[in-house]
Scaffold this motif. Structure first.
Motif, PDB file in Angstrom:
ATOM      1  N   GLU A  66       1.003  -1.106   0.000  1.00  0.00           N
ATOM      2  CA  GLU A  66      -0.192  -0.077  -0.021  1.00  0.00           C
ATOM      3  C   GLU A  66       0.888   1.315   0.097  1.00  0.00           C
ATOM      4  O   GLU A  66       1.391   1.660   1.130  1.00  0.00           O
ATOM      5  CB  GLU A  66      -0.943  -0.044   1.092  1.00  0.00           C
ATOM      6  CG  GLU A  66      -1.883  -1.130   1.267  1.00  0.00           C
ATOM      7  CD  GLU A  66      -3.138  -0.780   0.239  1.00  0.00           C
ATOM      8  OE1 GLU A  66      -3.420   0.399   0.004  1.00  0.00           O
ATOM      9  OE2 GLU A  66      -3.693  -1.568  -0.136  1.00  0.00           O
ATOM     10  N   LEU A 125      -9.919  -2.275  13.080  1.00  0.00           N
ATOM     11  CA  LEU A 125     -10.257  -1.256  12.563  1.00  0.00           C
ATOM     12  C   LEU A 125      -9.341  -0.064  12.949  1.00  0.00           C
ATOM     13  O   LEU A 125      -8.766   0.742  12.299  1.00  0.00           O
ATOM     14  CB  LEU A 125     -11.693  -0.876  12.484  1.00  0.00           C
ATOM     15  CG  LEU A 125     -12.304   0.479  11.964  1.00  0.00           C
ATOM     16  CD1 LEU A 125     -11.997   0.524  10.499  1.00  0.00           C
ATOM     17  CD2 LEU A 125     -13.495   0.516  12.504  1.00  0.00           C
ATOM     18  N   GLU A 129      -6.579   2.014  10.323  1.00  0.00           N
ATOM     19  CA  GLU A 129      -6.688   3.390  10.190  1.00  0.00           C
ATOM     20  C   GLU A 129      -5.285   4.215  10.716  1.00  0.00           C
ATOM     21  O   GLU A 129      -4.968   5.034  10.143  1.00  0.00           O
ATOM     22  CB  GLU A 129      -7.834   4.111  11.208  1.00  0.00           C
ATOM     23  CG  GLU A 129      -9.313   3.729  10.698  1.00  0.00           C
ATOM     24  CD  GLU A 129     -10.410   4.286  11.392  1.00  0.00           C
ATOM     25  OE1 GLU A 129     -10.016   4.527  12.740  1.00  0.00           O
ATOM     26  OE2 GLU A 129     -11.482   4.230  10.923  1.00  0.00           O
ATOM     27  N   ALA A 134      -6.060   2.118   3.237  1.00  0.00           N
ATOM     28  CA  ALA A 134      -7.524   2.526   3.098  1.00  0.00           C
ATOM     29  C   ALA A 134      -8.497   1.325   2.773  1.00  0.00           C
ATOM     30  O   ALA A 134      -9.577   1.092   3.250  1.00  0.00           O
ATOM     31  CB  ALA A 134      -7.503   3.514   2.118  1.00  0.00           C
ATOM     32  N   SER A 135      -7.897   0.434   2.069  1.00  0.00           N
ATOM     33  CA  SER A 135      -8.619  -0.730   1.466  1.00  0.00           C
ATOM     34  C   SER A 135      -9.084  -1.664   2.420  1.00  0.00           C
ATOM     35  O   SER A 135     -10.149  -2.293   2.664  1.00  0.00           O
ATOM     36  CB  SER A 135      -7.934  -1.489   0.385  1.00  0.00           C
ATOM     37  OG  SER A 135      -6.772  -1.988   0.722  1.00  0.00           O
ATOM     38  N   VAL A 137      -9.328  -0.474   5.623  1.00  0.00           N
ATOM     39  CA  VAL A 137     -10.432   0.191   6.240  1.00  0.00           C
ATOM     40  C   VAL A 137     -11.741  -0.246   6.042  1.00  0.00           C
ATOM     41  O   VAL A 137     -12.629  -0.406   6.649  1.00  0.00           O
ATOM     42  CB  VAL A 137     -10.026   1.401   6.588  1.00  0.00           C
ATOM     43  CG1 VAL A 137     -11.132   2.302   7.010  1.00  0.00           C
ATOM     44  CG2 VAL A 137      -8.851   1.696   7.201  1.00  0.00           C
ATOM     45  N   ARG A 138     -11.890  -0.104   4.677  1.00  0.00           N
ATOM     46  CA  ARG A 138     -13.324  -0.399   4.113  1.00  0.00           C
ATOM     47  C   ARG A 138     -13.816  -1.930   4.145  1.00  0.00           C
ATOM     48  O   ARG A 138     -14.781  -2.201   4.635  1.00  0.00           O
ATOM     49  CB  ARG A 138     -13.065  -0.250   2.691  1.00  0.00           C
ATOM     50  CG  ARG A 138     -12.986   1.274   2.227  1.00  0.00           C
ATOM     51  CD  ARG A 138     -13.405   1.716   0.712  1.00  0.00           C
ATOM     52  NE  ARG A 138     -12.328   0.976  -0.123  1.00  0.00           N
ATOM     53  CZ  ARG A 138     -11.286   1.315  -0.689  1.00  0.00           C
ATOM     54  NH1 ARG A 138     -10.813   2.520  -0.227  1.00  0.00           N
ATOM     55  NH2 ARG A 138     -10.415   0.600  -1.436  1.00  0.00           N
ATOM     56  N   LEU A 139     -12.788  -2.830   4.388  1.00  0.00           N
ATOM     57  CA  LEU A 139     -13.385  -4.167   4.370  1.00  0.00           C
ATOM     58  C   LEU A 139     -13.588  -4.520   5.870  1.00  0.00           C
ATOM     59  O   LEU A 139     -14.762  -5.247   6.161  1.00  0.00           O
ATOM     60  CB  LEU A 139     -11.980  -5.155   4.245  1.00  0.00           C
ATOM     61  CG  LEU A 139     -11.923  -5.343   2.690  1.00  0.00           C
ATOM     62  CD1 LEU A 139     -10.711  -6.420   2.591  1.00  0.00           C
ATOM     63  CD2 LEU A 139     -13.170  -6.011   2.033  1.00  0.00           C
ATOM     64  N   LYS A 141     -14.856  -2.175   8.005  1.00  0.00           N
ATOM     65  CA  LYS A 141     -16.276  -1.499   8.316  1.00  0.00           C
ATOM     66  C   LYS A 141     -17.398  -2.197   7.747  1.00  0.00           C
ATOM     67  O   LYS A 141     -18.202  -2.383   8.444  1.00  0.00           O
ATOM     68  CB  LYS A 141     -16.046  -0.035   7.734  1.00  0.00           C
ATOM     69  CG  LYS A 141     -15.148   1.007   8.496  1.00  0.00           C
ATOM     70  CD  LYS A 141     -15.223   2.327   7.945  1.00  0.00           C
ATOM     71  CE  LYS A 141     -14.254   3.521   8.908  1.00  0.00           C
ATOM     72  NZ  LYS A 141     -14.387   4.549   8.186  1.00  0.00           N
ATOM     73  N   GLU A 142     -17.263  -2.656   6.558  1.00  0.00           N
ATOM     74  CA  GLU A 142     -18.277  -3.520   6.180  1.00  0.00           C
ATOM     75  C   GLU A 142     -18.530  -4.717   6.880  1.00  0.00           C
ATOM     76  O   GLU A 142     -19.575  -5.066   6.977  1.00  0.00           O
ATOM     77  CB  GLU A 142     -17.634  -4.081   4.381  1.00  0.00           C
ATOM     78  CG  GLU A 142     -17.817  -2.844   3.717  1.00  0.00           C
ATOM     79  CD  GLU A 142     -17.283  -3.213   2.290  1.00  0.00           C
ATOM     80  OE1 GLU A 142     -16.990  -4.537   2.160  1.00  0.00           O
ATOM     81  OE2 GLU A 142     -17.168  -2.629   1.120  1.00  0.00           O
ATOM     82  N   ARG A 143     -17.551  -5.222   7.111  1.00  0.00           N
ATOM     83  CA  ARG A 143     -17.805  -6.677   8.197  1.00  0.00           C
ATOM     84  C   ARG A 143     -18.498  -5.924   9.549  1.00  0.00           C
ATOM     85  O   ARG A 143     -19.380  -6.848   9.996  1.00  0.00           O
ATOM     86  CB  ARG A 143     -16.539  -7.349   8.523  1.00  0.00           C
ATOM     87  CG  ARG A 143     -16.497  -8.518   9.426  1.00  0.00           C
ATOM     88  CD  ARG A 143     -15.428  -9.479   9.722  1.00  0.00           C
ATOM     89  NE  ARG A 143     -14.937  -9.948   8.261  1.00  0.00           N
ATOM     90  CZ  ARG A 143     -13.895 -10.836   8.191  1.00  0.00           C
ATOM     91  NH1 ARG A 143     -13.337 -11.142   9.237  1.00  0.00           N
ATOM     92  NH2 ARG A 143     -13.701 -11.304   6.895  1.00  0.00           N
ATOM     93  N   ARG A 145     -20.380  -3.594   9.965  1.00  0.00           N
ATOM     94  CA  ARG A 145     -21.780  -3.286   9.841  1.00  0.00           C
ATOM     95  C   ARG A 145     -22.651  -4.505   9.537  1.00  0.00           C
ATOM     96  O   ARG A 145     -23.800  -4.564   9.894  1.00  0.00           O
ATOM     97  CB  ARG A 145     -21.793  -2.397   8.467  1.00  0.00           C
ATOM     98  CG  ARG A 145     -23.011  -1.976   7.965  1.00  0.00           C
ATOM     99  CD  ARG A 145     -23.071  -0.645   7.064  1.00  0.00           C
ATOM    100  NE  ARG A 145     -22.220  -1.026   6.028  1.00  0.00           N
ATOM    101  CZ  ARG A 145     -21.184  -0.732   5.657  1.00  0.00           C
ATOM    102  NH1 ARG A 145     -20.594   0.452   6.584  1.00  0.00           N
ATOM    103  NH2 ARG A 145     -20.416  -0.888   4.384  1.00  0.00           N
TER     104      ARG A 145
END
Length: 236
Positions: A66, A125, A129, A134-135, A137-139, A141-143, A145
């Motif tokens: 990254e 998470l 951060e 970034a990628s 962080v998105r994964l 957060k989705e889990r 949620r």
């Protein structure tokens, strides 16, 4: 009377004598040739990290996957952007919790998010951060949620209705079922009355539906067809 060696001439060593010391020019040439034979050591592709007192070893290629991450800026091959202290073993010192660093490093290795059951996803998470991945962080957060949605729904529950109808009403009643109602069982309770010259058989029809739109166990009917089912069930 014996004569000495002629003046201005250096006596040559005897055949069995030891050779004299090399001249400074010869010594310098020998040192230069030895240095040319040993190339400078290349920068190691392996990087040692000391994260909160726990050691991790990985390659520069993995840590730089990254480009904008903290680890890439710390260990990039073209020259680190971030200054960091090192311990006595040469490992980079990072003052973070090592418990959550494993999922971070494994994600950089194979691109998959794997979190052990005993680890809190919120902790992963927080570290993602911090390391600015970034990628990842998105994964995470989705889990988080998705897990919150499953928890809010709770276990799947069902509500059942037992409806009484005559034989001539059976087809119409089944055709009016909607809004998630599902036929479960049909029970014949015999002939209850005589209409003209024909006996009219009666049945009990058991239907069910999931409580996916309920509040505190009370089903919210969504259409007039569902109300018809309730009215017919009230005749029991």
């Amino acid at each position: 009377m014996a004569e000495g060696p002629p003046r201005g001439r250096t006596p040559s060593p005897s055949p069995g004598g030891a050779p004299g010391p090399p001249s400074p020019r010869a010594a310098g040439a020998a040192a230069g040739s030895a240095g040319a034979l040993s190339p400078p050591a290349a920068a190691s592709k392996w990087v040692r990290l000391n994260v909160g007192g726990t050691y991790f070893v990985s390659t520069r290629q993995t840590l730089c996957r990254e480009p904008k991450s903290f680890l890439c800026r710390l260990c990039c091959q073209d020259g680190p952007e971030l200054g960091s202290d090192k311990d006595e073993t040469g490992a980079y010192l990072i003052d973070r919790d090592p418990t959550y660093f494993g999922p971070i490093l494994n994600y950089l290795r194979h691109g998959k998010l794997i979190i052990n059951k005993e680890l809190a996803e919120e902790g992963v998470l927080e570290e993602a951060e911090f390391y600015n991945i970034a990628s990842l962080v998105r994964l995470v957060k989705e889990r988080i949620r998705d897990n919150e949605n499953r928890t809010s729904q709770g276990p799947v529950k069902h509500v059942y209705r037992v409806l009484q109808c005559q034989e001539e009403e059976l087809t119409q009643m089944v055709s009016t079922m909607s809004d998630g109602w599902k036929f479960e069982q049909l029970i014949s309770i015999g002939s209850s009355y005589n209409y003209g010259n024909e006996d009219q058989a009666e049945f009990l029809c058991v239907v069910s539906r999931e409580l996916n739109n309920s509040t505190n166990g009370i089903v919210k009917e969504a259409s007039e067809k569902a109300k018809i089912l309730q009215e017919r069930g009230s005749r029991m």
